[in-house]
Design a protein around this motif. Structure first.
Motif, PDB file in Angstrom:
ATOM      1  N   TRP A  26       0.837  -1.197   0.000  1.00  0.00           N
ATOM      2  CA  TRP A  26       0.000   0.000   0.000  1.00  0.00           C
ATOM      3  C   TRP A  26       0.871   1.245   0.000  1.00  0.00           C
ATOM      4  N   LYS A  27       0.558   2.171  -0.911  1.00  0.00           N
ATOM      5  CA  LYS A  27       1.295   3.435  -1.004  1.00  0.00           C
ATOM      6  C   LYS A  27       0.360   4.624  -0.862  1.00  0.00           C
ATOM      7  N   GLY A  28      -0.673   4.455  -0.053  1.00  0.00           N
ATOM      8  CA  GLY A  28      -1.576   5.560   0.236  1.00  0.00           C
ATOM      9  C   GLY A  28      -2.767   5.681  -0.694  1.00  0.00           C
ATOM     10  N   GLU A  29      -3.042   4.671  -1.521  1.00  0.00           N
ATOM     11  CA  GLU A  29      -4.203   4.748  -2.408  1.00  0.00           C
ATOM     12  C   GLU A  29      -5.477   4.901  -1.580  1.00  0.00           C
ATOM     13  N   ARG A  30      -6.304   5.844  -1.988  1.00  0.00           N
ATOM     14  CA  ARG A  30      -7.541   6.127  -1.248  1.00  0.00           C
ATOM     15  C   ARG A  30      -8.798   5.777  -2.029  1.00  0.00           C
ATOM     16  N   THR A  31      -8.641   5.471  -3.332  1.00  0.00           N
ATOM     17  CA  THR A  31      -9.813   5.158  -4.151  1.00  0.00           C
ATOM     18  C   THR A  31      -9.572   3.865  -4.918  1.00  0.00           C
ATOM     19  N   SER A 122      -1.906  -9.158   6.130  1.00  0.00           N
ATOM     20  CA  SER A 122      -2.325  -8.014   5.326  1.00  0.00           C
ATOM     21  C   SER A 122      -2.015  -6.692   6.029  1.00  0.00           C
ATOM     22  N   ASP A 123      -1.814  -5.672   5.224  1.00  0.00           N
ATOM     23  CA  ASP A 123      -1.534  -4.335   5.748  1.00  0.00           C
ATOM     24  C   ASP A 123      -2.834  -3.720   6.277  1.00  0.00           C
ATOM     25  N   PRO A 124      -2.919  -3.425   7.572  1.00  0.00           N
ATOM     26  CA  PRO A 124      -4.147  -2.861   8.130  1.00  0.00           C
ATOM     27  C   PRO A 124      -4.540  -1.534   7.493  1.00  0.00           C
ATOM     28  N   ASP A 125      -3.560  -0.734   7.085  1.00  0.00           N
ATOM     29  CA  ASP A 125      -3.882   0.547   6.448  1.00  0.00           C
ATOM     30  C   ASP A 125      -4.523   0.341   5.081  1.00  0.00           C
ATOM     31  N   PHE A 126      -4.073  -0.677   4.353  1.00  0.00           N
ATOM     32  CA  PHE A 126      -4.683  -1.026   3.072  1.00  0.00           C
ATOM     33  C   PHE A 126      -6.129  -1.454   3.290  1.00  0.00           C
ATOM     34  N   ILE A 127      -6.357  -2.315   4.285  1.00  0.00           N
ATOM     35  CA  ILE A 127      -7.714  -2.788   4.569  1.00  0.00           C
ATOM     36  C   ILE A 127      -8.625  -1.618   4.937  1.00  0.00           C
TER      37      ILE A 127
END
Length: 196
Positions: A26-31, A122-127
């Motif tokens: 994850w690289k900060g994608e928000r959409t 899994s990356d919690p921020d991605f989830i």
């Protein structure tokens, strides 16, 4: 959202000589669009490809089809629009930022082994990010042909009306009923593609 390419297990790999993708770091994608653009670029998704997708992977496959001309998308337990997702989840998703995701991941030991391992890594921020993104997604607006296989007992995305093939299973029929999915697809001569 916490799945990896390993959800497409041995039967899939024996039936198809395709590319099975993991989510990128994850690289900060928000959409959903941001994630779809990144997959097109990094995974080499090209015009004319057939893309298989399960759950979030199917949503992203739809968004890729909105961005480039695909030959077909195959959705296995996925949605064409956010309105197909369980309405309770839509009301609960604003609480995702308050969820102690790492604790939930550690507690996932009660899940079946493969699923537990995928989710706990899994990356919690991605989830969190994608849990919010799917409820602002505009849905599929491409004319790409869509083949849909869906579990009749899916509680995440309750059985939609326009499904090609129903399986007596839940949300992860790609893992629990792979042979049924593959037989249907091969019977329809729907074959190679990218899966995620």
């Amino acid at each position: 959202m916490g799945a990896t390419a390993s959800m497409y297990g041995t039967p899939w790999k024996e039936a198809y000589e395709d590319t099975f993708h993991n989510w990128p770091d994850w690289k900060g994608e928000r959409t959903v669009t941001d994630l779809a653009k990144r997959l097109i670029e990094e995974d080499g998704v090209a015009r004319g490809d057939t893309i298989f997708g399960t759950s979030l992977g199917g949503i992203v496959a739809c968004e890729i089809a909105n961005l480039i001309d695909l030959d077909r998308i195959v959705l296995i337990g996925s949605a064409l629009e956010k309105e197909e997702i369980n309405g309770t989840l839509e009301h609960l998703h604003p609480l995702i930022d308050l969820t102690p995701m790492k604790l939930v991941q550690i507690s996932s030991g009660k899940l079946p082994g493969d699923l537990s391992a995928m989710f706990s890594d899994s990356d919690p921020d991605f989830i969190r990010s994608m849990s919010k993104a799917i409820f602002s997604w505009n849905g599929l607006n491409s004319k790409v042909p869509v083949t849909r296989i869906h579990g009749t007992k899916d509680r995440i995305i309750p059985l939609p009306k326009n499904v090609n093939y129903e399986i007596d299973g839940g949300h992860l029929i790609v893992m629990t009923h792979p042979v049924e999915c593959i037989k249907y697809l091969q019977g329809k001569s729907i074959g190679s593609g990218n899966a995620g």
